[in-house]
Design a protein around this motif. Structure first.
Motif, PDB file in Angstrom:
ATOM      1  N   ASP A 117      32.135 -14.377   6.874  1.00 53.63           N
ATOM      2  CA  ASP A 117      32.422 -14.886   5.533  1.00 53.63           C
ATOM      3  C   ASP A 117      31.159 -14.933   4.682  1.00 53.63           C
ATOM      4  OD1 ASP A 117      35.125 -15.199   5.950  1.00 53.63           O
ATOM      5  OD2 ASP A 117      34.971 -17.301   6.550  1.00 53.63           O
ATOM      6  N   ARG A 160      30.543 -11.333   3.648  1.00 51.72           N
ATOM      7  CA  ARG A 160      31.553 -10.778   2.740  1.00 51.72           C
ATOM      8  C   ARG A 160      31.468 -11.367   1.337  1.00 51.72           C
ATOM      9  NH1 ARG A 160      35.220 -10.746   7.333  1.00 51.72           N
ATOM     10  NH2 ARG A 160      35.778 -12.905   6.823  1.00 51.72           N
ATOM     11  N   ALA A 182      31.367  -6.006   7.890  1.00 52.88           N
ATOM     12  CA  ALA A 182      30.691  -6.648   6.763  1.00 52.88           C
ATOM     13  C   ALA A 182      29.203  -6.301   6.713  1.00 52.88           C
ATOM     14  CB  ALA A 182      30.863  -8.160   6.844  1.00 52.88           C
TER      15      ALA A 182
END
Length: 323
Positions: free
Chosen positions: A154, A157, A184
């Motif tokens: 996360d 990203r 990513a």
């Protein structure tokens, strides 16, 4: 808020480096003399940050250390190198991690790490808007920091930046990555043994292909004295410079990472970035510890250019049969 060239996320700790240790130190409260010892900045992320600052990048580090003398040492060394430490937190209870490197007479090494507060490092403790903004984010020592590992996809990203990962060694031997992490990543930067373990393959070419299949834009494999190999699309790129006789190889791979990323961020092509990375890794081995001999940008460029005659004659190559 200042936008840095590089934000490094990961571990920071002192390294205690002992040379001339016996293969198995005797117990029974026996005191064993070794040939030399040194205290140096350790932790893959900290060494990368230190090397990047030395190369002229504006660099910030996000990490955690304890409220102890070891933490003071880490922060003092990083600050002296010009690394921004505003995103380094101090754990209220747990100690700073500590690594002891035992260099045996045959050149092999045992690495003993007390993880201290490393496993408690949580980048979500920061409001993402408060993390130092940067053109590139690099994460290191993935397997020593489980909270960071879970949150890293996360973080990558949602970042308005290119991203890279150097997992380093997995003490558990499992080599499992969080789903979605590799896709990513713009770059992964393992050494050869790590690359094979991460992909479950038997050759560097197969490992590179595995990383590309997983979604990595440009995987890079560090190969020690044999240089480095990268893949982009269907092209393989190789660099190998004249090796030095090393004094100490601790942190050489981290110095490669700093050099490679500095070259990329300075706009160099992949072949030059590999050469600069190899130069930084080689030059870092001239003194004991991971940071004492890290080069300046001018030194790295000069060494890469001076070793050009020994660069891998294969250069770049198309991988046949690969879409």
């Amino acid at each position: 808020m200042t936008t840095f060239d590089l934000l490094v996320v990961g571990d920071a700790n002192p390294d205690v480096l002992l040379a001339g240790a016996p293969p198995v130190p005797p117990y029974g409260q026996a005191e064993t003399l070794v040939s030399s010892g040194a205290l140096a900045l350790g932790g893959s992320a900290a060494i990368v940050a230190h090397g990047a600052a030395r190369l002229g990048l504006s660099t910030a580090l996000a990490a955690v250390v304890g409220r102890d003398g070891a933490g003071d040492f880490v922060l003092d060394v990083l600050t002296s190198a010009g690394v921004d430490i505003a995103a380094v937190t101090r754990h209220p209870d747990l100690p700073t991690a500590l690594t002891i490197c035992l260099d045996g007479p045959d050149g092999d090494r045992a690495i003993l790490t007390a993880p201290g507060c490393l496993a408690a490092f949580d980048p979500a403790a920061f409001d993402p808007r408060q993390l130092p903004p940067a053109r590139h984010i690099h994460a290191a020592s993935y397997f020593l920091q489980p909270i960071l590992a879970a949150r890293l996809p996360d973080l990558f990203r949602t970042a308005d930046a290119t991203c890279s990962l150097d997992t380093n060694h997995d003490p558990s031997g499992h080599w499992h990555l969080t789903p979605g992490l590799l896709e990513a990543c713009d770059y992964v930067l393992p050494n050869e043994a790590e690359a094979l373990a991460l992909t479950g393959t038997a050759t560097v070419d197969a490992a590179l292909a595995g990383f590309v299949k997983a979604g990595v834009v440009t995987p890079v494999v560090k190969r020690g004295r044999d240089g480095a190999t990268a893949r982009t699309g269907t092209e393989l790129h190789n660099a190998r410079l004249t090796p030095l006789v090393p004094v100490d190889t601790v942190g050489a791979g981290d110095s490669f990472d700093a050099g490679f990323l500095a070259a990329v961020l300075n706009g160099d092509d992949l072949d030059q970035a590999l050469a600069i990375g190899c130069a930084c890794g080689a030059l870092s081995t001239r003194e004991v510890g991971g940071t004492a001999a890290q080069p300046s940008w001018e030194q790295a460029v000069a060494y890469a250019a001076g070793s050009a005659g020994s660069a891998d004659p294969a250069g770049s190559a198309i991988v046949p049969g690969v879409p």
